[in-house]
Scaffold this motif. Structure first.
Motif, PDB file in Angstrom:
ATOM      1  N   VAL A 492       0.830  -1.204   0.000  1.00  0.00           N
ATOM      2  CA  VAL A 492       0.000   0.000   0.000  1.00  0.00           C
ATOM      3  C   VAL A 492       0.862   1.251   0.000  1.00  0.00           C
ATOM      4  CG1 VAL A 492      -1.713   1.297   1.326  1.00  0.00           C
ATOM      5  CG2 VAL A 492      -1.922  -1.182   1.104  1.00  0.00           C
ATOM      6  N   PHE A 510      -5.546  -1.794  -3.596  1.00  0.00           N
ATOM      7  CA  PHE A 510      -5.039  -3.085  -3.133  1.00  0.00           C
ATOM      8  C   PHE A 510      -6.137  -4.140  -3.164  1.00  0.00           C
ATOM      9  CE2 PHE A 510      -4.445  -6.103   0.350  1.00  0.00           C
ATOM     10  CZ  PHE A 510      -3.181  -6.591   0.072  1.00  0.00           C
ATOM     11  N   SER A 704      -0.925  -7.538  -5.484  1.00  0.00           N
ATOM     12  CA  SER A 704      -0.093  -6.487  -4.881  1.00  0.00           C
ATOM     13  C   SER A 704       1.307  -6.971  -4.582  1.00  0.00           C
ATOM     14  CB  SER A 704      -0.700  -5.998  -3.580  1.00  0.00           C
ATOM     15  OG  SER A 704      -0.052  -6.498  -2.492  1.00  0.00           O
TER      16      SER A 704
END
Length: 733
Positions: A492, A510, A704
């Motif tokens: 993030v 995300f 991610s």
């Protein structure tokens, strides 16, 4: 010794990962001295922590030497990086290796029996793959945050300077460019808007060719044909033509392009292109080695809609992080729109391959293999339309993943390490860029398998069983939550820093990756066996959508999310142990990721769009022609999950006597009375835990970019363990 090495990694990896996100002054060429000094400082930290915890001196010496050697070994590979990035990379690699040594050593010496040991080693293999995927993501992270010198990057100011210089050249000396605009079932007003803007490009020598790819409804392509006839744009409608988009592009390249064209460009039919696109990019072809150039894919009309903002930033990651990193190794991909190709190079490699549904990325691999070079350009010079329904997004992610696996399968030998030859001129860096990009899609499949283990562990725990887990010493009890949180924060924070997203939008992006995990897992399995994807249109959508429709369109994700909620509740029934809350916590992120699918589906349908985009959203289902049959992929994916369940059963039936506790940090000797019978809590096995997963980009690319290995406690604190894996999708078509 293995426990001491693992503790050294647990101390240094989180701290070094935190330091890399702190602001730093980039000072040109990276200094070897700075990297050596910071590595030495972290080595001293390892010594201090281990001495404070009372580890034996011999083991402290071994851990210190091993950590210092890891930092020194990577010095030749991190010459462009800051000292912080170098130490973050070396510390995380050290942790990966220490973790794998720890669990493999215990599996071999634990007395599980032949079948239990075999199952445990297979789990170790899963964890090894997860660690490799994590290393691929971590390299991109360190490259993005730590590079002080970009040797091949084309920043915005350089492209502006190239445009200025091109205006001083005589028009006759500029290469002739043929821009191709393929379209299938697109609203005519949108295609005409794209073509109108392309006619305004500030460049003296170019043509525009619009090619309609098998649109059945004449009301969609006839207006485009009429507009082209009156504005000097070549138009051709293909009816019953094979090869999908690549077939249409081959026809335009071979039959319609002006023979004088030296450069071929591809622009999707929903793009609004900047007038300076050719002025800023064509001069890069003055280098005769350049075979293709790729500018970022960018999008419009996303600022005011939360779902579209999250989707936008999930796309931005690839072009802000992955593509520049790949470009430094000359491993950038051609992404299908906003790209230019040297005509000579395209002809030399035989044009577009029609067997691959990500024909753009496959073409760039063949160009690089033939000895041409590619360039990524930082400047965004055109904006298109993102998928406006969540179901269309899943179809797109499926195509990207399936195509990526197709490329890996068909070109696997070319991507293996080896010397350059006349038929394969790929460098090791280029091979790694394409191989790791394809392998990253499997992060979602690993996440699904680990998720099954977690659910089974929750059921076992709720029923009073402890055999899924192993006892670990106290210093490892907090490792799982710490490392998983670290992995999530890495993803993030990197997304926020490199794309300019707010924290809220970065978290939303995300979970866009997480919400498509199941469809990507399906595609990663299907891509191994099927040569071609099959036709299946996504569900038709209308103006009035309901929550029930969103749940039905994403029934598989909804079902798995419901099971995840049940697993969390079941785990919390053992609140009196460490294992209950810890297992519940491990289930939270993947469960939220799956639950995000129906939520995003509903959010996409409720989004307020301009009239043009609202009309496109209603007809978006007509353009998804190559999604695979869901039943087939679901069966293959469930088969993979079945392997996980079989392993779980094998571990559950392992012998309940004679199991050896994993090595502790300086453990005290213990004896067991001969009359004492072991309890189930003295018969633990190990089970991997998932970390959120979705591509690549891959990502995702997928999806991610983070990974962290972990250990976990058992009965008094049983808990699963595994590397944290998330994937980012890579745009490829």
């Amino acid at each position: 010794m293995r426990a001491v090495l693992l503790l050294a990694g647990i101390v240094t990896a989180p701290l070094s990962s935190l330091l890399i996100f702190l602001p730093s002054r980039r000072t040109g060429a990276a200094s070897v001295i700075r990297r050596v000094l910071l590595t030495t400082a972290f080595t001293a930290l390892v010594y201090a922590v281990l001495a404070l915890l009372g580890a034996p001196p011999a083991q402290i010496a071994g851990a210190v030497i091993a950590y210092l050697l890891t930092g020194v070994v990577w010095l030749p590979c991190t010459g462009r990086w800051t000292a912080r990035a170098h130490v973050a990379w070396a510390s995380s690699v050290f942790l990966f290796v220490a973790y794998l040594l720890f669990v493999i050593g215990w599996t071999l010496s634990s007395g599980l029996g032949p079948w239990g040991t075999a199952a445990g080693l297979l789990l170790c293999l899963f964890e090894l793959v997860a660690a490799l995927l994590g290393a691929a993501y971590l390299w991109e992270l360190c490259d993005a945050l730590g590079s002080q010198v970009w040797q091949r990057r084309v920043p915005v100011d350089r492209s502006v300077e190239l445009a200025r210089r091109s205006r001083t050249r005589a028009a006759a000396t500029l290469p002739f460019v043929s821009l191709h605009v393929p379209a299938h079932n697109e609203p005519p007003d949108m295609v005409i808007d794209t073509l109108r803007r392309m006619k305004l490009i500030d460049y003296p020598r170019f043509e525009v060719i619009a090619i309609d790819d098998n649109t059945g409804d004449e009301a969609l392509w006839r207006p485009v044909e009429a507009w082209c006839a009156g504005h000097g744009v070549t138009f051709f409608h293909l009816d019953g033509w094979p090869g999908f988009k690549s077939g249409a592009l081959n026809y335009a390249f071979g039959e319609l392009a002006d023979p004088a064209a030296e450069i071929i460009g591809v622009v999707d039919s929903d793009y609004r292109i900047d007038a300076g696109f050719l002025r800023r990019c064509v001069p890069l072809f003055d280098d005769p080695r350049i075979g293709f150039i790729q500018a970022p894919q960018d999008y419009r009309d996303w600022h005011s809609v939360p779902y579209l903002r999250w989707l936008y930033y999930s796309y931005r990651y690839f072009f802000a992080v992955s593509q520049p990193s790949r470009n430094e190794r000359d491993g950038a991909i051609f992404a299908g729109t906003m790209g230019l190709i040297r005509r000579e190079a395209l002809r030399a490699v035989g044009g577009w391959d029609e067997w691959c549904i990500t024909e753009d990325a496959e073409l760039s691999l063949r160009l690089l293999r033939a000895g041409w070079s590619g360039l990524h350009v930082d400047a965004s010079m055109g904006r298109g339309v993102m998928p406006l329904t969540f179901e269309a997004l899943k179809s797109q992610r499926y195509r990207w993943c399936f195509g990526g696996i197709q490329i890996m399968r068909m070109h696997f030998r070319s991507l293996l390490p080896g010397p350059r030859t006349e038929h394969n001129r790929l460098s090791l860096g280029q091979r790694w860029a394409y191989l790791s990009g394809a392998l990253q899609w499997y992060g979602d499949l690993l996440g699904l398998i680990f998720y099954v283990f977690l659910l089974c562990g929750a059921v076992n725990l709720a029923l009073g069983g402890d055999q899924l887990f192993r006892k670990l010493s106290a210093f490892l009890v907090a490792t799982v939550p710490v490392l998983i949180v670290l992995g999530l924060l890495r993803a993030v924070a990197l997304l926020r820093r490199e794309t300019g997203a707010t924290w809220r939008d970065a978290v939303g992006a995300f979970f866009v990756w997480q919400s498509t995990a199941l469809v990507v897992a399906r595609a990663s399995v299907q891509g191994l066996f099927a040569r071609r994807a099959e036709f299946l249109r996504t569900p038709k959508t209308g103006e009035r959508e309901s929550l029930g429709q969103a749940l039905r369109a994403n029934w598989a994700e909804t079902l798995l999310a419901a099971l995840g909620v049940a697993g969390i509740v079941a785990s919390l029934t053992r609140w009196d142990t460490y294992s209950g809350p810890l297992l519940a916590g491990l289930l939270v992120v993947p469960t939220l990721g799956l639950a995000a699918a129906p939520y995003y589906s509903r959010a996409a349908q409720r989004a307020m769009l301009p009239p043009e985009l609202a009309a496109r959203r209603r007809s978006e289902w007509q353009r998804d022609r190559r999604a695979v049959l869901a039943g087939t992929t679901a069966g293959l994916t469930l088969g993979a999950a079945g392997v996980a369940v079989a392993l779980l059963v094998t571990l559950l039936t392992a012998p309940s006597t004679g199991l050896v506790k994993p090595p502790d940090l300086n453990p005290a000797p213990t004896t067991r009375p001969a009359t004492t019978k072991p309890t189930p809590s003295q018969s633990p096995s190990r089970s991997p835990s998932p970390a959120p997963s979705s591509a690549t980009p891959s990502g995702t690319p997928s999806q991610s970019p983070s990974a962290s290995p972990s250990e976990s406690p058992s009965s008094e604190s049983p808990a699963p363990s595994s590397p944290t894996v998330t994937s980012t999708p890579s745009p490829a078509g």
